[in-house]
Design a protein around this motif. Structure first.
Motif, short mmCIF file in Angstrom:
data_model
loop_
_atom_site.label_atom_id
_atom_site.label_comp_id
_atom_site.label_asym_id
_atom_site.label_seq_id
_atom_site.Cartn_x
_atom_site.Cartn_y
_atom_site.Cartn_z
N HIS A 203 0.83 -1.21 0.00
CA HIS A 203 0.00 0.00 0.00
C HIS A 203 0.86 1.26 0.00
CE1 HIS A 203 -3.87 -1.83 0.16
NE2 HIS A 203 -3.71 -2.38 1.36
N LEU A 204 1.94 1.27 0.76
CA LEU A 204 2.79 2.45 0.84
C LEU A 204 3.56 2.66 -0.46
CD1 LEU A 204 4.13 2.13 4.50
CD2 LEU A 204 2.49 3.80 3.62
N ASN A 205 3.99 1.58 -1.07
CA ASN A 205 4.67 1.69 -2.36
C ASN A 205 3.75 2.29 -3.42
OD1 ASN A 205 7.06 0.66 -1.33
ND2 ASN A 205 6.68 -1.43 -2.04
N GLU A 206 2.50 1.84 -3.41
CA GLU A 206 1.54 2.36 -4.38
C GLU A 206 1.22 3.82 -4.08
OE1 GLU A 206 -1.17 2.74 -7.52
OE2 GLU A 206 0.52 1.40 -7.13
N ALA A 207 1.13 4.17 -2.79
CA ALA A 207 0.89 5.57 -2.42
C ALA A 207 2.04 6.44 -2.92
CB ALA A 207 0.74 5.70 -0.91
N GLY A 208 3.27 5.93 -2.77
CA GLY A 208 4.43 6.67 -3.26
C GLY A 208 4.39 6.86 -4.76
N ARG A 209 3.96 5.82 -5.47
CA ARG A 209 3.88 5.92 -6.93
C ARG A 209 2.85 6.97 -7.32
NH1 ARG A 209 0.95 4.68 -11.06
NH2 ARG A 209 -0.73 3.80 -9.79
N ARG A 210 1.70 6.98 -6.65
CA ARG A 210 0.64 7.91 -7.01
C ARG A 210 1.01 9.36 -6.71
NH1 ARG A 210 -5.33 5.37 -5.73
NH2 ARG A 210 -5.01 3.31 -6.71
N LEU A 211 1.78 9.58 -5.64
CA LEU A 211 2.15 10.94 -5.26
C LEU A 211 3.50 11.37 -5.84
CD1 LEU A 211 0.97 11.06 -1.53
CD2 LEU A 211 -0.17 12.00 -3.53
N GLY A 212 4.18 10.45 -6.51
CA GLY A 212 5.46 10.79 -7.12
C GLY A 212 6.60 10.87 -6.13
N ALA A 213 6.56 10.06 -5.07
CA ALA A 213 7.60 10.08 -4.04
C ALA A 213 8.52 8.87 -4.21
CB ALA A 213 6.96 10.06 -2.65
N LEU A 214 9.83 9.12 -4.16
CA LEU A 214 10.81 8.05 -4.34
C LEU A 214 11.22 7.41 -3.01
CD1 LEU A 214 13.13 9.72 -7.02
CD2 LEU A 214 11.23 8.12 -7.38
N ASN A 215 10.88 8.05 -1.89
CA ASN A 215 11.20 7.48 -0.59
C ASN A 215 10.13 7.89 0.41
OD1 ASN A 215 11.97 10.17 0.51
ND2 ASN A 215 13.74 9.94 -0.84
N ARG A 216 10.17 7.31 1.58
CA ARG A 216 9.09 7.54 2.55
C ARG A 216 9.09 8.94 3.17
NH1 ARG A 216 7.54 1.79 5.46
NH2 ARG A 216 7.23 0.65 3.49
N PRO A 217 10.24 9.52 3.49
CA PRO A 217 10.19 10.90 3.97
C PRO A 217 9.53 11.85 2.97
CG PRO A 217 12.31 9.94 4.51
CD PRO A 217 11.61 8.96 3.60
N LEU A 218 9.87 11.67 1.69
CA LEU A 218 9.26 12.51 0.66
C LEU A 218 7.78 12.20 0.54
CD1 LEU A 218 9.55 14.62 -1.54
CD2 LEU A 218 10.23 12.80 -3.13
N LEU A 219 7.41 10.94 0.70
CA LEU A 219 5.99 10.56 0.65
C LEU A 219 5.21 11.28 1.73
CD1 LEU A 219 3.59 8.84 -0.25
CD2 LEU A 219 4.50 6.96 1.14
N ALA A 220 5.75 11.31 2.95
CA ALA A 220 5.07 12.00 4.05
C ALA A 220 4.93 13.49 3.75
CB ALA A 220 5.84 11.79 5.36
N PHE A 221 6.01 14.09 3.23
CA PHE A 221 5.98 15.52 2.91
C PHE A 221 4.93 15.82 1.84
CE2 PHE A 221 7.37 18.83 -0.07
CZ PHE A 221 7.35 19.93 0.78
N LEU A 222 4.94 15.06 0.76
CA LEU A 222 4.01 15.32 -0.34
C LEU A 222 2.56 15.07 0.07
CD1 LEU A 222 5.98 13.82 -3.37
CD2 LEU A 222 5.66 16.23 -2.78
N ALA A 223 2.35 14.09 0.95
CA ALA A 223 0.99 13.80 1.41
C ALA A 223 0.42 15.00 2.16
CB ALA A 223 0.99 12.57 2.30
N CYS A 224 1.26 15.64 3.00
CA CYS A 224 0.79 16.82 3.73
C CYS A 224 0.73 18.03 2.82
CB CYS A 224 1.72 17.09 4.91
SG CYS A 224 1.55 15.92 6.27
N ARG A 225 1.71 18.14 1.94
CA ARG A 225 1.76 19.30 1.04
C ARG A 225 0.55 19.34 0.12
NH1 ARG A 225 1.91 23.39 -1.15
NH2 ARG A 225 3.63 24.59 -2.01
N SER A 226 0.07 18.18 -0.30
CA SER A 226 -1.06 18.12 -1.23
C SER A 226 -2.41 18.10 -0.52
CB SER A 226 -0.93 16.88 -2.11
OG SER A 226 -1.04 15.70 -1.33
N GLY A 227 -2.39 17.99 0.81
CA GLY A 227 -3.64 17.93 1.55
C GLY A 227 -4.24 16.55 1.64
N VAL A 228 -3.53 15.51 1.14
CA VAL A 228 -4.03 14.13 1.24
C VAL A 228 -4.13 13.72 2.71
CG1 VAL A 228 -3.44 11.71 0.78
CG2 VAL A 228 -3.25 13.42 -1.03
N ILE A 229 -3.14 14.13 3.51
CA ILE A 229 -3.11 13.88 4.94
C ILE A 229 -2.97 15.22 5.64
CG2 ILE A 229 -1.91 12.74 6.85
CD1 ILE A 229 -3.10 10.74 4.96
#
Length: 244
Positions: A203-229
């Motif tokens: 699930h996290l890998n797919e979330a990263g793919r959808r948000l364009g994040a190559l690693n988990r710290p970036l995934l967390a940042f983009l999720a907040c930056r985009s308002g997803v979380i």
């Protein structure tokens, strides 16, 4: 406001609004480096040209005490109230003294922070010797969101956010991401959600793919930056196993 067809016509409206609220200057826009060519952002202001040039040359965007305060609250504030939201230093006093030397004295700011966009605000200010008008500030508070929304529409941000606001992640992907951001491992998240750690990782890998994040710290940042979380969704402290 909805009848404005371009930013130039909106500036004409802003001139009239600024007079109506008893002020001399307006500054509406995003807090970014305007020499960096950011797409789909805007800045409308009528401050003295010398002050704008000095401000930009010294890189105050996003750093001055008004911008810093507006990033910490959604409530409108007088400039002298900014210290309630950020640490106010002697450098900020010098900054305000410099603004006065360039002809900008006091002001009132309405934050405009839209998830997934740059921080922004709507400010009305006065020349030295002219106090802010309390009745005018009531009008400024009411009309600032409309002004900012009009500018967003004119630069195409409203259409962009319609796309962003469509569901980017599944509910399960969001749940895994929230617990990851809370510091849980894949194994701990799996226990909480009642699924395997391999499924959590998928699930996290797919979330990263959808948000364009190559690693988990970036995934967390983009999720907040985009308002997803949103930050309040991320739990703190102990957890109990979800048996559902």
């Amino acid at each position: 406001m909805k009848a404005t067809q371009d930013l130039e016509s909106l500036e004409l409206v802003l001139d009239k609004i600024t007079q109506a609220v008893g002020c001399d200057y307006y500054a509406i826009g995003h807090h970014i480096d305007w020499g960096s060519g950011k797409p789909q952002a805007f800045r409308l202001l009528n401050y003295p040209e010398a002050w704008i040039e000095f401000y930009d040359r010294n890189g105050f965007f996003g750093k001055d005490f008004v911008h810093r305060a507006s990033q910490r609250t959604q409530n409108p504030f007088l400039w002298r109230e900014a210290a309630e939201f950020v640490e106010y230093s002697t450098n900020d006093e010098r900054f305000l003294d410099l603004a006065r030397q360039y002809g900008v004295d006091d002001g009132f700011t309405v934050p405009s922070n839209v998830p997934g966009e740059f921080h922004g605000s709507c400010t009305f200010a006065t020349v030295p010797g002219r106090p802010l008008d309390e009745d005018g500030l009531v009008l400024a508070r009411l009309i600032a969101p409309e002004v900012f929304a009009a500018a967003r529409r004119l630069v195409g941000l409203a259409e962009v956010m319609e796309c962003i606001n469509s569901p980017l992640l599944t509910e399960r992907q969001r749940e895994c991401l929230i617990w990851m951001m809370a510091g849980k491992t894949d194994l701990e998240t799996g226990i909480i959600l009642g699924i395997s750690h391999q499924t959590v990782r998928r699930h996290l890998n797919e979330a990263g793919r959808r948000l364009g994040a190559l690693n988990r710290p970036l995934l967390a940042f983009l999720a907040c930056r985009s308002g997803v979380i949103s930050y309040p969704e991320v739990p703190c402290g102990a957890y109990t196993r979800n048996r559902a």
